[in-house]
Design an enzyme around this catalytic site. Structure first.
Site, PDB file in Angstrom:
ATOM      1  N   ASP A   1       0.418  38.905 -10.609  1.00  9.91           N
ATOM      2  CA  ASP A   1      -0.667  38.095 -10.058  1.00  9.91           C
ATOM      3  C   ASP A   1      -2.031  38.533 -10.569  1.00  9.91           C
ATOM      4  O   ASP A   1      -2.404  39.703 -10.459  1.00  9.91           O
ATOM      5  CB  ASP A   1      -0.639  38.182  -8.531  1.00  9.91           C
ATOM      6  CG  ASP A   1      -1.606  37.198  -7.888  1.00  9.91           C
ATOM      7  OD1 ASP A   1      -1.590  36.017  -8.260  1.00  9.91           O
ATOM      8  OD2 ASP A   1      -2.388  37.631  -7.013  1.00  9.91           O
TER       9      ASP A   1
ATOM     10  N   ARG B   1       0.819  -1.213   0.000  1.00  7.15           N
ATOM     11  CA  ARG B   1       0.000   0.000   0.000  1.00  7.15           C
ATOM     12  C   ARG B   1       0.853   1.264   0.000  1.00  7.15           C
ATOM     13  O   ARG B   1       0.504   2.242  -0.672  1.00  7.15           O
ATOM     14  CB  ARG B   1      -0.947  -0.008   1.206  1.00  7.15           C
ATOM     15  CG  ARG B   1      -1.892   1.198   1.302  1.00  7.15           C
ATOM     16  CD  ARG B   1      -2.569   1.535   0.001  1.00  7.15           C
ATOM     17  NE  ARG B   1      -3.248   0.403  -0.616  1.00  7.15           N
ATOM     18  CZ  ARG B   1      -3.716   0.404  -1.845  1.00  7.15           C
ATOM     19  NH1 ARG B   1      -3.555   1.481  -2.622  1.00  7.15           N
ATOM     20  NH2 ARG B   1      -4.327  -0.646  -2.333  1.00  7.15           N
TER      21      ARG B   1
ATOM     22  N   LYS C   1       1.746  24.802  -2.491  1.00  4.05           N
ATOM     23  CA  LYS C   1       0.432  24.200  -2.234  1.00  4.05           C
ATOM     24  C   LYS C   1       0.562  22.683  -2.379  1.00  4.05           C
ATOM     25  O   LYS C   1       0.105  22.078  -3.361  1.00  4.05           O
ATOM     26  CB  LYS C   1      -0.608  24.768  -3.195  1.00  4.05           C
ATOM     27  CG  LYS C   1      -0.833  26.265  -2.998  1.00  4.05           C
ATOM     28  CD  LYS C   1      -1.812  26.828  -4.012  1.00  4.05           C
ATOM     29  CE  LYS C   1      -2.011  28.327  -3.815  1.00  4.05           C
ATOM     30  NZ  LYS C   1      -2.926  28.909  -4.832  1.00  4.05           N
TER      31      LYS C   1
ATOM     32  N   GLU D   1       5.617  40.215  -5.650  1.00  3.98           N
ATOM     33  CA  GLU D   1       4.325  40.138  -6.335  1.00  3.98           C
ATOM     34  C   GLU D   1       3.760  41.540  -6.540  1.00  3.98           C
ATOM     35  O   GLU D   1       3.848  42.392  -5.653  1.00  3.98           O
ATOM     36  CB  GLU D   1       3.352  39.311  -5.488  1.00  3.98           C
ATOM     37  CG  GLU D   1       1.947  39.230  -6.031  1.00  3.98           C
ATOM     38  CD  GLU D   1       1.029  38.457  -5.098  1.00  3.98           C
ATOM     39  OE1 GLU D   1       1.140  37.221  -5.056  1.00  3.98           O
ATOM     40  OE2 GLU D   1       0.205  39.099  -4.396  1.00  3.98           O
TER      41      GLU D   1
ATOM     42  N   LYS E   1       4.931  38.914  -1.034  1.00  2.48           N
ATOM     43  CA  LYS E   1       3.587  38.870  -1.613  1.00  2.48           C
ATOM     44  C   LYS E   1       2.743  40.020  -1.085  1.00  2.48           C
ATOM     45  O   LYS E   1       3.218  40.889  -0.332  1.00  2.48           O
ATOM     46  CB  LYS E   1       2.952  37.513  -1.319  1.00  2.48           C
ATOM     47  CG  LYS E   1       3.794  36.336  -1.824  1.00  2.48           C
ATOM     48  CD  LYS E   1       3.046  35.031  -1.813  1.00  2.48           C
ATOM     49  CE  LYS E   1       2.088  34.933  -2.976  1.00  2.48           C
ATOM     50  NZ  LYS E   1       1.454  33.591  -3.071  1.00  2.48           N
TER      51      LYS E   1
END
Length: 281
Positions: A219, A97, A132, A197, A164
């Site tokens: 962005d 597994r 992410k 950004e 950012k």
């Protein structure tokens, strides 16, 4: 790949799955039973995680013998056999597994990445992954992106400065953020790249006025604005587009002339590639 991360991952994953024993195998299969199994592909794609599977089998039972027939990064089709494994039957089932979960996840990411890379082949734009990712297996997911032909963005918060929108707002503006980042790097004697950004042309103008960065992240710019921004930057800094980029529109973003497009979808919502480990009888 960092071997210490891989070792910890395998040990923790086996501990999670096996606990105090694989009681099904222990109760039904004689301790001296031997057998063989094959890794069977059940869906077309690009295989990934073969090298990881070898390490998993080794950790479970160093006496297991694996014969690899298809290597990482190779396109596969239904009914292809990636490898065979032979040895103690209990050991094969204990590893089964974890091998499948790892390879299915990595192969799904590699397959998706390869499709995007192929879509962008007529351009010079590279596809980047993001942070992410699934906690504690980021190193595997980013490795799968590389195997698919993509490019790894920063691994974590420690290997690049990426300023950012929230950083800019908390710092009191673009100039403050960039200047503070440079002072920090100087104080800490760090040689990290700086990316910033921007959300609109006003912020882009401020970045170009201050300078001192390596890459500009554009962005959520629409196609027309993105083309205009790339023209304004005029090669002075590397450019990256992000926000709303999908497999369906990736090529249109690339055609705007950016150096990179970043896609969280490569890792956060990818479909695993179907495969199974079948006993050879």
């Amino acid at each position: 790949m960092k071997q210490d991360l891989l070792y910890k991952f395998i040990q923790n994953a086996l501990r999670e799955d096996v606990g105090n024993g694989d009681h099904t195998s222990l109760s039904t299969i004689p301790s001296n039973a031997v057998g063989s199994a094959k890794l069977l592909i059940k869906e077309n794609g690009v295989v990934s995680g073969v090298k990881i599977a070898l390490e998993i089998f080794k950790a479970v039972d160093p006496k297991l013998k694996v014969e690899v027939k298809i290597n990482d990064g190779t396109p596969v089709k239904i009914n292809d056999v990636v490898f065979t494994v032979s040895g103690n039957a209990r050991s094969i089932l204990t590893a089964e597994r974890l091998v499948l979960n790892t390879m299915q996840r990595m192969s799904g990411i590699t397959t998706t990445t390869r499709r995007i890379v192929d879509l962008l082949s007529s351009t010079s734009t590279k596809v980047l992954d993001t942070r992410k990712t699934t906690p504690n297996i980021r190193f595997l997911e980013k490795e799968a992106v590389k195997i698919g032909g993509g490019v790894n963005h920063r691994f974590g918060l420690y290997d690049m400065i990426l300023i950012k929108d929230n950083h800019i707002d908390y710092a009191g503006g673009i100039a403050n953020a960039i200047n503070a980042a440079h002072q920090y790097l100087k104080d800490k004697a760090l040689g990290l790249q700086i990316e910033i950004e921007v959300r609109d042309f006003l912020e882009l103008g401020q970045v170009l006025e201050v300078g001192g960065i390596d890459r500009i992240l554009l962005d959520n710019f629409n196609f027309n604005d993105l083309k205009k921004a790339v023209k304004i930057i005029d090669g002075r800094f590397k450019t990256e587009a992000s926000g709303g980029i999908t497999e369906e529109n990736a090529l249109e973003f690339a055609k705007c002339g950016v150096n990179y497009i970043s896609m969280g979808a490569l890792t956060h919502s990818v479909k695993s590639l179907d495969m199974s480990l079948k006993a050879i009888v």
